[in-house]
Design a protein around this motif. Structure first.
Motif, short mmCIF file in Angstrom:
data_model
loop_
_atom_site.label_atom_id
_atom_site.label_comp_id
_atom_site.label_asym_id
_atom_site.label_seq_id
_atom_site.Cartn_x
_atom_site.Cartn_y
_atom_site.Cartn_z
N LEU A 145 -4.10 2.28 8.86
CA LEU A 145 -4.80 0.90 9.09
C LEU A 145 -6.05 0.60 8.68
N THR A 146 -6.81 1.74 8.36
CA THR A 146 -8.05 1.47 7.85
C THR A 146 -8.13 1.42 6.35
N ALA A 147 -7.05 1.90 5.76
CA ALA A 147 -6.49 1.63 4.18
C ALA A 147 -6.11 0.38 4.13
N HIS A 206 -8.10 3.86 -4.15
CA HIS A 206 -7.37 5.21 -3.54
C HIS A 206 -8.22 5.76 -2.61
N VAL A 207 -7.59 5.82 -1.41
CA VAL A 207 -8.20 6.36 -0.26
C VAL A 207 -7.45 7.90 0.41
N VAL A 208 -8.27 8.83 0.47
CA VAL A 208 -7.81 10.01 0.94
C VAL A 208 -8.21 10.49 2.34
N SER A 209 -7.15 10.98 2.90
CA SER A 209 -7.10 11.02 4.49
C SER A 209 -7.27 12.75 4.51
N ALA A 210 -8.24 13.35 5.27
CA ALA A 210 -8.04 14.83 5.49
C ALA A 210 -8.78 14.82 6.84
N GLY A 211 -8.02 15.94 7.60
CA GLY A 211 -8.36 15.93 8.94
C GLY A 211 -7.47 16.85 9.82
N ASP A 212 -7.69 16.58 11.03
CA ASP A 212 -6.42 17.01 12.07
C ASP A 212 -5.43 16.21 12.66
N MET A 271 0.94 -1.29 -0.17
CA MET A 271 0.09 -0.05 -0.09
C MET A 271 0.81 1.18 0.00
N LYS A 272 0.58 2.21 -0.74
CA LYS A 272 1.10 3.43 -0.79
C LYS A 272 0.78 4.28 0.48
N LEU A 273 1.66 4.52 1.14
CA LEU A 273 1.29 5.57 2.28
C LEU A 273 1.77 6.97 2.00
N TRP A 274 0.82 7.66 1.52
CA TRP A 274 1.47 8.91 0.74
C TRP A 274 1.06 9.88 1.87
#
Length: 534
Positions: free
Chosen positions: A167-169, A144-150, A1-4
């Motif tokens: 972990l979710t991805a 493709h999973v995008v993560s946005a937040g704090d 998995m690409k951890l971008w």
């Protein structure tokens, strides 16, 4: 998995590391080697790796002269064995190294580890520093999973493969049998919406390449809307669709250190009203009453902005029209031993924000005429001795990446607070898995979401002390265990279908039921509306 990891990480980490190095002074002895160098980024193609060699880059941080005249030896391992190695002189604080790995050299599970160590004249070498772990997929069409937040989404202090988003991805990939790519744009201290960042041209004016500074010199951290703007720009530039967006936000808009627990930040004394305003985007005022607060306040950045519904709709507008999971990480009983007045305010925030997120998702779905958004939490992991892994902020080790939040400066206090948490990574994985038990997530990505309501209640409103009867008969037979989460922090386990619970706090209290059948399969049911106590 690409951890971008987004470019914000480097912007946050490097000034702090440089400052720490300067404060410590140069290392005089060649045989004294600190816990550097540090791998701060590994980038591989965003569009999957289904043919040809893997092309990528790794960025190594190692201040020149620490120790004096040292070189850096780096390596990439697969299956525990070195695949690529090299030694480079450090001509600047950060060196970017390119690499190519043939398909036949990649391990079957796609898992790679990148680390580095220092070499000084005469051959002395340090131990290898903290590794950067990643997983490379072989599919042409990964998820493709995008993560946005704090900071909670970002995982302050956690390795990338141990953050909630990571972990979710990973778990989503395991459940679907597909490779996943995580594109992480979350930032510690980010507000849901900081109107001051959007000047003139709306979200297009977001500072996507560097931090900006206001007149006082304080850093303005990109908000969730700017993060989504960057996610869309990169998805369009690289030509990939987004399948899922993980969102959180608005805790920094309300000030998690002073505004939420204590209520001393102007505009947060009436916490429920503040949640409706900042999380729901309702009733924004023209003047920010926290603008002159002398200590850090996220409300200085986020006060009076757009709410979660607008963020959900912007997330769904990314290329591919992705599904959206709004993540609520907190529970009313997460802070045992604190004064009751603080616990009560925190519990109020937890329930009010969860309801604001639920309403935002429902409203976005109604406008679109399709169910693409859901608000969920990790309640199924709230069990046992209540370890900190209920809130995946920390690690069993102190990571060098904690230096992204300086320890002894006027940095936002929540950075320091999250940095001291130590979590159980196995429990954190269970926490991420709990989010994927949500019926909507299982329907969207496979796994068979449960059908029907799952349980009924005798009433949804009443005075303090109201006893509500619950019946799980609609969940069906062959159930081994019923886990009841009543929405007020209480949780009990029963073997039978019937249970009663007395509510004393106003709420909103949204009950959920986790059922485990005889094969160990679990399903989550949620009441359609919260229980409100007058």
């Amino acid at each position: 998995m690409k951890l971008w990891r987004s470019r914000w990480l480097r912007a946050a980490v490097l000034p702090v590391l440089v400052g720490a190095t300067a404060a410590a002074g140069p290392v005089a002895r060649a045989d004294v080697i600190p816990e550097l160098p540090l791998i701060i980024d590994v980038s591989t193609p965003a569009d999957g790796q289904c043919a040809g060699p893997l092309h990528g880059t790794t960025a190594v941080y190692f201040p020149t002269g620490v120790p004096a005249h040292a070189d850096v030896e780096w390596r990439i391992l697969g299956g525990g064995q070195p695949i690529r190695t090299g030694i480079i002189p450090m001509n600047s604080d950060v060196m970017t190294i390119g690499f190519d790995i043939g398909q036949d050299e990649l391990p079957a599970d796609g898992r790679l580890r990148v680390d580095a160590r220092a070499r000084v004249p005469g051959g002395a070498a340090s131990g290898y520093g903290k590794p950067w772990n990643l997983r490379v997929g072989r599919e042409c069409r990964p998820l493709h999973v995008v993560s946005a937040g704090d900071a909670v989404t970002w995982g302050q202090g956690l390795d990338l493969d141990r953050t909630f988003a990571g972990l979710t991805a990973q778990t989503l990939g395991d459940q679907t049998g597909r490779a996943t790519r995580l594109h992480d744009y979350s930032v510690s201290g980010a507000a849901l919406d900081a109107p001051g960042l959007h000047t003139g041209a709306g979200d297009a004016s977001c500072p996507l390449d560097t931090k900006t500074a206001d007149e006082s010199g304080a850093n303005e951290l990109p908000d969730v809307f700017c993060q989504l703007e960057q996610a869309g720009a990169e998805a369009r530039a690289h030509g990939y669709p987004v399948d899922l967006v993980l969102l959180d936000g608005c805790i920094n808009d309300l000030d998690p250190v002073f505004g939420i627990p204590v209520g001393v930040t102007p505009g947060t004394r009436d916490l429920t009203a503040a949640v409706r305003r900042e999380c729901g985007g309702l009733g924004a005022e023209a003047v920010n009453p926290a603008a002159g607060v002398p200590y850090f306040s996220g409300a200085k950045l986020g006060y009076g902005g757009r709410g979660m519904r607008a963020a959900i709709e912007k997330a769904h507008a990314l290329p591919g029209n992705p599904k959206v999971l709004v993540s609520n990480y907190f529970h009313g009983a997460d802070a045992p031993g604190v004064p009751e007045v603080l616990r009560a305010r925190w519990s109020e925030f937890v329930r009010a924000s969860a309801e604001a997120f639920r309403q935002a998702a429902a409203q976005a779905n109604a406008v679109a005429g399709e169910a693409y958004a859901v608000a969920a939490d990790g309640l199924a992991s709230q069990d046992g001795d209540r370890k900190l892994w209920m809130n995946p902020l920390g690690d069993e080790e102190i990571s060098l990446r904690l230096l992204a939040c300086p320890q002894l400066t006027d940095v936002p206090p929540q950075c320091r607070a999250t940095a001291i948490a130590h979590a159980d990574p196995d429990g954190a994985r269970e926490y991420a898995r709990a989010f994927l038990l949500n019926p909507a997530m299982r329907e969207w990505f496979g796994g068979g979401g449960p059908s029907g309501d799952g349980f009924t209640v005798s009433r949804t409103a009443g005075p303090a002390g109201t006893m509500v009867d619950f019946d799980a008969e609609p969940a069906g037979g062959a159930i081994r265990q019923y886990d009841w989460y009543f929405g007020d922090g209480a949780h009990i386990v029963t073997k039978g279908t019937a249970v009663s619970h007395a509510y004393t706090d106003p709420g909103p209290n949204l009950p959920r039921l986790l059922v485990t059948d005889m094969t160990g399969r679990q399903s989550v049911y949620e009441l359609g509306e919260p229980i409100v106590i007058e």
